[in-house]
Enzyme design. Structure first.
Site, PDB file in Angstrom:
ATOM      1  N   HIS A 299      27.411  -1.150  -4.307  1.00  0.00           N
ATOM      2  CA  HIS A 299      26.743  -2.059  -3.259  1.00  0.00           C
ATOM      3  C   HIS A 299      26.753  -3.413  -3.675  1.00  0.00           C
ATOM      4  CE1 HIS A 299      25.752   1.449  -0.565  1.00  0.00           C
ATOM      5  NE2 HIS A 299      25.613   2.227  -1.839  1.00  0.00           N
TER       6      HIS A 299
ATOM      7  N   GLU B  87      26.569  -5.775  -1.602  1.00  0.00           N
ATOM      8  CA  GLU B  87      25.694  -6.549  -0.614  1.00  0.00           C
ATOM      9  C   GLU B  87      24.400  -6.554  -1.151  1.00  0.00           C
ATOM     10  OE1 GLU B  87      26.574  -3.194  -0.482  1.00  0.00           O
ATOM     11  OE2 GLU B  87      25.477  -1.945   0.847  1.00  0.00           O
TER      12      GLU B  87
ATOM     13  N   CYS C 166      30.926   1.696  -1.076  1.00  0.00           N
ATOM     14  CA  CYS C 166      30.461   3.010  -1.304  1.00  0.00           C
ATOM     15  C   CYS C 166      30.983   4.275  -0.805  1.00  0.00           C
ATOM     16  CB  CYS C 166      28.926   2.910  -1.263  1.00  0.00           C
ATOM     17  SG  CYS C 166      28.158   4.348  -2.433  1.00  0.00           S
TER      18      CYS C 166
HETATM   19  N1  GLN Z   1      27.828   9.951   0.443  1.00  0.00           N
HETATM   20  C1  GLN Z   1      28.281   9.135  -0.509  1.00  0.00           C
HETATM   21  C2  GLN Z   1      27.747   9.847  -1.796  1.00  0.00           C
HETATM   22  O1  GLN Z   1      26.606  10.379  -1.875  1.00  0.00           O
HETATM   23  C3  GLN Z   1      28.350   7.681  -0.466  1.00  0.00           C
HETATM   24  C4  GLN Z   1      26.884   7.007  -0.781  1.00  0.00           C
HETATM   25  C5  GLN Z   1      26.854   5.860  -0.088  1.00  0.00           C
HETATM   26  O2  GLN Z   1      27.758   5.005   0.817  1.00  0.00           O
HETATM   27  N2  GLN Z   1      25.672   5.169  -0.241  1.00  0.00           N
HETATM   28  O3  GLN Z   1      28.501   9.626  -2.983  1.00  0.00           O
END
Ligand code: GLN
Length: 545
Positions: A506, A508, A381
């Site tokens: 994600h 995970e 992410c």
């Molecule tokens: N801050 C980033 C976004 O909002 C990544 C979010 C995250 O890593 N869950 O796109």
């Protein structure tokens, strides 16, 4: 008729109620009982989505996009029951519904009160999981008995058995037997008192599970049974496990917890087949190799903040017969001390998800270090967005390139907001959330997944900016996965690197102990190869053993 198991906790918080609930779910599923898992959280946030990970640990995301408590991660890792929005309610969500109804005039002039209106709403949220193909709903009540804010939930589960009949529900209470080192003994009084508190509310636990550091004597079990009014086969011990949390279901199975539950709820007394689980624990206890993975993030001080990531790395370790050691690094520290000093010798570098400005430059330095030293890199992410910024700045010559989240004035917003996100005002529940389809092109990710169309869970607001795609790809950072219909970049890889994969989603949240996520699996396999080729401390330790 769907039955219920209510799990409460007493004496102290952080007893591992979620893990115990998940273990019970696993044991029942292995006996063929069709379960659903649910967590009721007494805090006032509508969901944990806007909470700081240091307060609450990671926000766990479900396929349907619900942002939930991390205990739901335990449930999904241990059990196969489907998880939806109906699996996690908070006081905030309960009140939100009550206030909506009140404004809509649905209470027909009544005074709206904690009893019966809040308790009724809580009971309704439990009922949401009732279905013809569900034998038992396991509902964990967050918090500790005695807290003011958990009272309405306890009152609701008390009423529940009164409403539906004595055979419809079991109450399981998890407590602590503290060990007094000075006298070398376990104490039962706090357990007695916490059961006393429950009984004041009108709940007599059917089963007590006592957490402890050392094994209590038979005499002590008898005493707990007598004072807490729980039959002896209902007094169980959950002693701290030696190696891994995945031992917990086996510990409970060995005391026939699943048998006791099935007999009490009237389910057939079959046997649970846990051979794969036993093998899992066996493999965790006897790894053949060792790797060290750096996790460069912002919430390093709290293990729960990246819970699913650590678990997924461990699952991949099991698959590769490898002990995965974590080198947890505050990314801000990399800014002060340099990547070389903090990252030298690791076999893989993982940059997790995150939000905001703090520590970003340290994460970018970690991605650069991985790229330049050909160390396996896995970006999750924010960790993907970081890799894009790094390449833009250091290989595309885009000075000041950044994410619009980190620097709204950046001349090169290589990570930016989609128009639809720009219109959103509220922070809660408004990100790109939940399971989305992604089409894969040839590359490491396709090799790992072995199938061209995957679904993974998202939780982010910002996106790879397609205006920079050509430039980034010319610099070796290629897009190998795109949203099936929206064509957003979901996976990027470097072809000139042994293993450099970063994903906008994600993974995970979809790894299980007995079925490691393919990308984590391949990341650890690459780390192992890196270790074998370049040595490094951890690998040689393993060789010497
Ligand atoms: N801050 C980033 C976004 O909002 C990544 C979010 C995250 O890593 N869950 O796109």
């Amino acid at each position: 008729m769907t039955k219920h198991i209510f799990i409460t906790g007493g004496v102290v918080s952080s007893l591992g109620k979620g893990l115990t609930a998940a273990s019970i779910g696993l044991l029942l599923e292995r006996r063929g009982v069709r379960i659903r898992m649910q967590k009721l959280d007494p805090y006032l946030n509508v969901d944990p989505g806007t909470m700081n990970p240091y307060q609450h640990g990671e926000v766990y995301v479900l396929d349907d996009g619900t942002e939930t408590d991390l205990d739901l991660g335990h449930y999904e890792r241990f059990c196969n029951a489907p998880m939806t929005r109906a699996c996690n309610f908070t006081t905030g969500r309960i009140y939100q519904e009550i206030l909506r109804k009140e404004r809509a005039g649905e209470y027909l002039g009544q005074t709206v009160q904690v009893i019966p209106h809040v308790t009724d709403e809580i009971k309704r949220s439990i009922d949401q999981l009732i279905a013809p193909d569900v034998d038992v709903i396991i509902t964990e009540i967050g918090g500790t008995v005695g807290d003011i804010e958990s009272l309405p939930f306890l009152e609701a589960i008390r009423q529940y058995r009164l409403d539906k009949g004595p055979d419809c529900a079991l109450y399981i209470h998890l407590t602590l037997l503290p060990y007094l080192r000075a006298t070398g003994e376990l104490k039962t009084k706090p357990t007695q008192q916490s059961v006393g508190k429950l009984r004041e509310i009108g709940i007599q636990p059917d089963i007590l599970i006592c957490r402890c550091e050392v094994e209590p004597t038979e005499d002590m079990r008898r005493k707990i049974s007598l004072f807490c009014n729980v039959p002896k086969d209902g007094v169980l011990v959950e002693k701290d496990v030696d190696h891994t949390i995945y031992e917990v279901p086996l510990v409970l199975r060995d005391q026939d917890l699943d048998g006791t539950i099935c007999r009490r709820l009237g389910f057939p007394d079959t046997k649970a087949d846990l051979s794969d689980w036993e093998k899992l624990v066996e493999n965790i206890c006897h790894p053949q190799h060792e790797v060290e993975i750096a996790i460069a993030g912002k919430y390093i001080g709290l293990h729960d903040a990246y819970k699913s990531i650590y678990e997924s790395l461990a699952h991949a370790g099991v698959r590769n017969r490898t002990l995965v050691k974590f080198r947890k690094i505050e990314s801000e520290q990399i800014e002060d001390e340099g990547a070389e000093r903090l990252l030298a010798g690791v076999h893989g570098i993982l940059v997790p998800g995150g939000f905001g400005k703090r520590g970003v430059e340290g994460k970018i330095a970690a991605a650069r270090f991985a790229r330049e030293h050909k160390i396996p890199y896995f970006g999750l992410c924010f960790g993907m967005q970081i890799a894009v910024i790094e390449t833009a700045r250091n290989l595309c010559g885009l000075k000041g390139a950044n994410s619009a989240e980190v620097d709204p004035q950046t001349p090169h917003p290589v990570i930016s907001l989609l128009d639809e996100q720009k219109k959103k005002v509220d922070l809660g529940g408004t990100m790109r959330l939940g399971s989305q389809p992604c089409a894969l092109k040839p590359g490491r990710a396709l090799e790992a997944y072995g199938t061209p169309l995957i679904r993974e869970r998202h939780r982010h607001r910002y996106e790879f900016n397609p205006a920079y795609k050509a430039q980034l790809e010319a610099a070796g950072l290629v897009v190998t996965g795109e949203h099936e219909s929206l064509h957003l970049a979901e996976i990027i890889e470097r072809r000139d690197h042994p293993w450099f994969v970063a994903v906008q989603y994600h993974p995970e949240f979809k790894s299980k102990p007995t079925a490691a996520h393919p990308l984590f699996d391949q990341f650890i396999a690459a780390a192992l190869r890196h270790g074998q080729e370049h040595g490094g401390q951890a690998a040689s330790h393993a060789a010497a053993r």
